[in-house]
Every structure is written in structure tokens, then in C-alpha cells.
Design a protein around this motif. Structure first.
Motif, short mmCIF file in Angstrom:
data_model
loop_
_atom_site.label_atom_id
_atom_site.label_comp_id
_atom_site.label_asym_id
_atom_site.label_seq_id
_atom_site.Cartn_x
_atom_site.Cartn_y
_atom_site.Cartn_z
N LEU A 74 -54.65 33.83 23.02
CA LEU A 74 -53.79 34.36 21.97
C LEU A 74 -53.95 35.87 21.85
O LEU A 74 -52.96 36.60 21.67
N GLY A 75 -55.17 36.36 21.98
CA GLY A 75 -55.39 37.81 21.98
C GLY A 75 -54.70 38.49 23.14
O GLY A 75 -54.07 39.55 22.98
N GLN A 76 -54.80 37.89 24.33
CA GLN A 76 -54.12 38.46 25.50
C GLN A 76 -52.61 38.48 25.31
O GLN A 76 -51.94 39.45 25.69
N ALA A 77 -52.07 37.41 24.73
CA ALA A 77 -50.63 37.35 24.49
C ALA A 77 -50.20 38.43 23.50
O ALA A 77 -49.16 39.08 23.68
N LEU A 78 -50.99 38.64 22.45
CA LEU A 78 -50.67 39.68 21.47
C LEU A 78 -50.65 41.05 22.14
O LEU A 78 -49.70 41.83 21.96
N ALA A 79 -51.69 41.35 22.92
CA ALA A 79 -51.77 42.65 23.59
C ALA A 79 -50.59 42.85 24.53
O ALA A 79 -49.99 43.94 24.59
N GLN A 80 -50.22 41.82 25.26
CA GLN A 80 -49.10 41.92 26.20
C GLN A 80 -47.78 42.12 25.45
O GLN A 80 -46.95 42.95 25.84
N ALA A 81 -47.58 41.39 24.37
CA ALA A 81 -46.33 41.50 23.61
C ALA A 81 -46.19 42.86 22.94
O ALA A 81 -45.08 43.37 22.79
N LEU A 82 -47.31 43.48 22.56
CA LEU A 82 -47.26 44.79 21.92
C LEU A 82 -46.95 45.91 22.91
O LEU A 82 -46.46 46.97 22.50
N GLY A 83 -47.23 45.69 24.18
CA GLY A 83 -46.95 46.70 25.19
C GLY A 83 -47.66 48.01 24.90
O GLY A 83 -48.86 48.02 24.62
N ASP A 84 -46.91 49.12 24.91
CA ASP A 84 -47.54 50.43 24.65
C ASP A 84 -47.70 50.71 23.16
O ASP A 84 -48.21 51.75 22.77
N LYS A 85 -47.25 49.79 22.32
CA LYS A 85 -47.39 49.87 20.87
C LYS A 85 -46.54 50.95 20.22
O LYS A 85 -46.76 51.33 19.07
N LYS A 86 -45.56 51.41 20.94
CA LYS A 86 -44.66 52.43 20.38
C LYS A 86 -43.95 51.88 19.15
O LYS A 86 -43.39 50.79 19.16
N GLY A 87 -44.01 52.64 18.07
CA GLY A 87 -43.26 52.32 16.86
C GLY A 87 -43.90 51.36 15.89
O GLY A 87 -43.35 51.13 14.81
N ILE A 88 -45.06 50.79 16.23
CA ILE A 88 -45.67 49.83 15.29
C ILE A 88 -46.38 50.56 14.16
O ILE A 88 -46.74 51.73 14.27
N ARG A 89 -46.59 49.83 13.07
CA ARG A 89 -47.35 50.41 11.95
C ARG A 89 -48.83 50.54 12.28
O ARG A 89 -49.53 51.38 11.73
N ARG A 90 -49.34 49.68 13.13
CA ARG A 90 -50.70 49.70 13.67
C ARG A 90 -51.74 49.12 12.71
O ARG A 90 -52.60 48.36 13.13
N TYR A 91 -51.72 49.47 11.46
CA TYR A 91 -52.71 49.01 10.48
C TYR A 91 -52.12 47.94 9.58
O TYR A 91 -50.92 47.96 9.27
N GLY A 92 -52.98 47.03 9.13
CA GLY A 92 -52.56 46.04 8.16
C GLY A 92 -53.74 45.61 7.31
O GLY A 92 -54.90 45.71 7.75
N GLU A 93 -53.45 45.15 6.11
CA GLU A 93 -54.51 44.69 5.22
C GLU A 93 -53.95 43.63 4.27
O GLU A 93 -52.74 43.57 4.03
N CYS A 94 -54.86 42.82 3.73
CA CYS A 94 -54.45 41.79 2.77
C CYS A 94 -55.66 41.28 2.01
O CYS A 94 -56.73 41.08 2.58
#
Length: 195
Positions: A74-94
Motif C-alpha cells: 500500500l505504501g508503494q502504491a501511494l508513492a507511485q500514485a503521487l509521482g513527483d508530488k507536484k501540486g499536492i498539499r503535502r501535509y495533513g493532520e487530524c
């Protein structure tokens, strides 16, 4: 589409994970470990990430390899789906309350894996599920997803509520972190220019 499919096969497990970061939180998770499936369903539903998992493991030994290897895939899938991470918020909290339990999660999709785990689960089992495997899952997920992941239990006495609050808190934080930032959708969210 920010999506990925990962297949992982070892002498201990055979796992396929499909995710879509821009989904609606649909899920179809079948790992052979009932309580774990319930937690993975929560992860999908509350992150709005579509997740489909098929896993087979060496259950005659225990559930350890299946849970850990699912976290890896699941971690590998997340990293692959995010690609270069362009445009993401990057941080999250709850801060996530669930009856007697409250769990706080803060995470950074930093590509610098690190887990801070301040959670005390009072029982060794939830049904037939070994509660120590919750940490094993999040360790594998953070390591292979490149996530700085902090999970802190503020209070709680019911093991099921504590664990479920942890999964939901991570889900809600992840939902924020993977979202596209409309103010900076064309840039990597780092002064280094890469994550």
C-alpha cells in the motif's frame, strides 16, 4: 488519474493493491484477516482514496506477514500514485474522536519515512487479531510510502476504538495531504524543488 497498481509476491504472501487518489473512498479489501479488512475499509472511506486489496498469506503461522506486506504494498502504491508530488498539499493532520478514544495524526509526504507511535492498546487481541500488528502495518506503510507519520493517542480505554480512531485519523490526514493545492497546483511543495 493519480492511480497505481502494485503486485508483491514472496514465499510468505501474495498481494495486489490498486489505489486511486482521486476517488470517492470506495473499497474492496480482502486480506483474509477480518478486523484488518475493516480497518483498511476505514482508511479508504475516510481518505476518499479508492482502495482494492487482494492478499493471501501464511495464516497457518499467523497474520503478521500478511498485515506487514500489505502495508509495504500500500505504501508503494501511494508513492507511485503521487509521482513527483507536484501540486499536492503535502501535509495533513487530524484529531479523531471515537467514543472513549481520541487519536491525533500529523503526516508529511516528505519521502523521508519516519514513524512516531505513541499508542497504548490495552489488550493483545481484538477478536483474533493481534493488536501489535497495527504498529507493524503503519511502520511498513510509512517506510514504503515515504511518509513522516506521527500517531498519538490522547486518551482511550477500548482497544477497538483506539485502533479504529488511529486508522481514521491517518485517513483524514492523508486526505488533506494528497489533495491538490489550488493556489500552487503547478509546483512541488518544497523549497528544494523535489520531494
Amino acid at each position: 488519474m493519480r492511480s497505481a497498481t502494485i503486485s508483491r509476491q514472496t514465499a510468505e504472501t501474495k498481494i495486489t493493491v490498486e489505489i486511486n487518489l482521486d476517488g470517492t473512498g470506495s473499497y474492496d479489501n480482502q486480506t483474509g484477516v477480518g478486523f484488518f479488512d475493516h480497518m483498511l475499509d476505514q482508511l479508504a472511506r475516510h481518505s476518499l482514496i479508492d482502495i482494492t486489496i487482494r492478499a493471501e498469506g501464511d495464516y497457518h503461522i499467523d497474520d503478521h506477514h500478511t498485515v506487514e506486506d500489505t502495508g509495504i504494498a500500500l505504501g508503494q502504491a501511494l508513492a507511485q500514485a503521487l509521482g513527483d508530488k507536484k501540486g499536492i498539499r503535502r501535509y495533513g493532520e487530524c484529531h479523531l474522536p471515537m467514543d472513549d478514544a481520541q487519536v491525533r495524526c500529523a503526516l508529511d509526504l516528505s519521502a523521508r519515512p519516519y514513524l512516531v507511535w505513541n499508542v497504548e492498546i490495552p489488550t493483545q487481541k481484538i477478536g483474533t487479531f493481534d493488536t501489535e500488528l497495527v504498529r507493524e502495518f503503519f511502520t511498513a506503510f510509512a517506510t514504503h510510502g515515504g511518509i513522516t507519520l506521527h500517531i498519538d493517542q490522547l486518551h482511550g480505554f477500548n482497544s477497538h476504538h483506539i485502533v479504529e480512531a488511529a486508522f481514521k485519523a491517518v485517513a483524514r490526514a492523508l486526505r488533506l495531504a494528497v489533495e491538490t493545492d489550488p493556489r500552487k497546483s503547478d509546483a512541488i511543495p518544497s523549497t528544494k524543488g523535489a520531494l
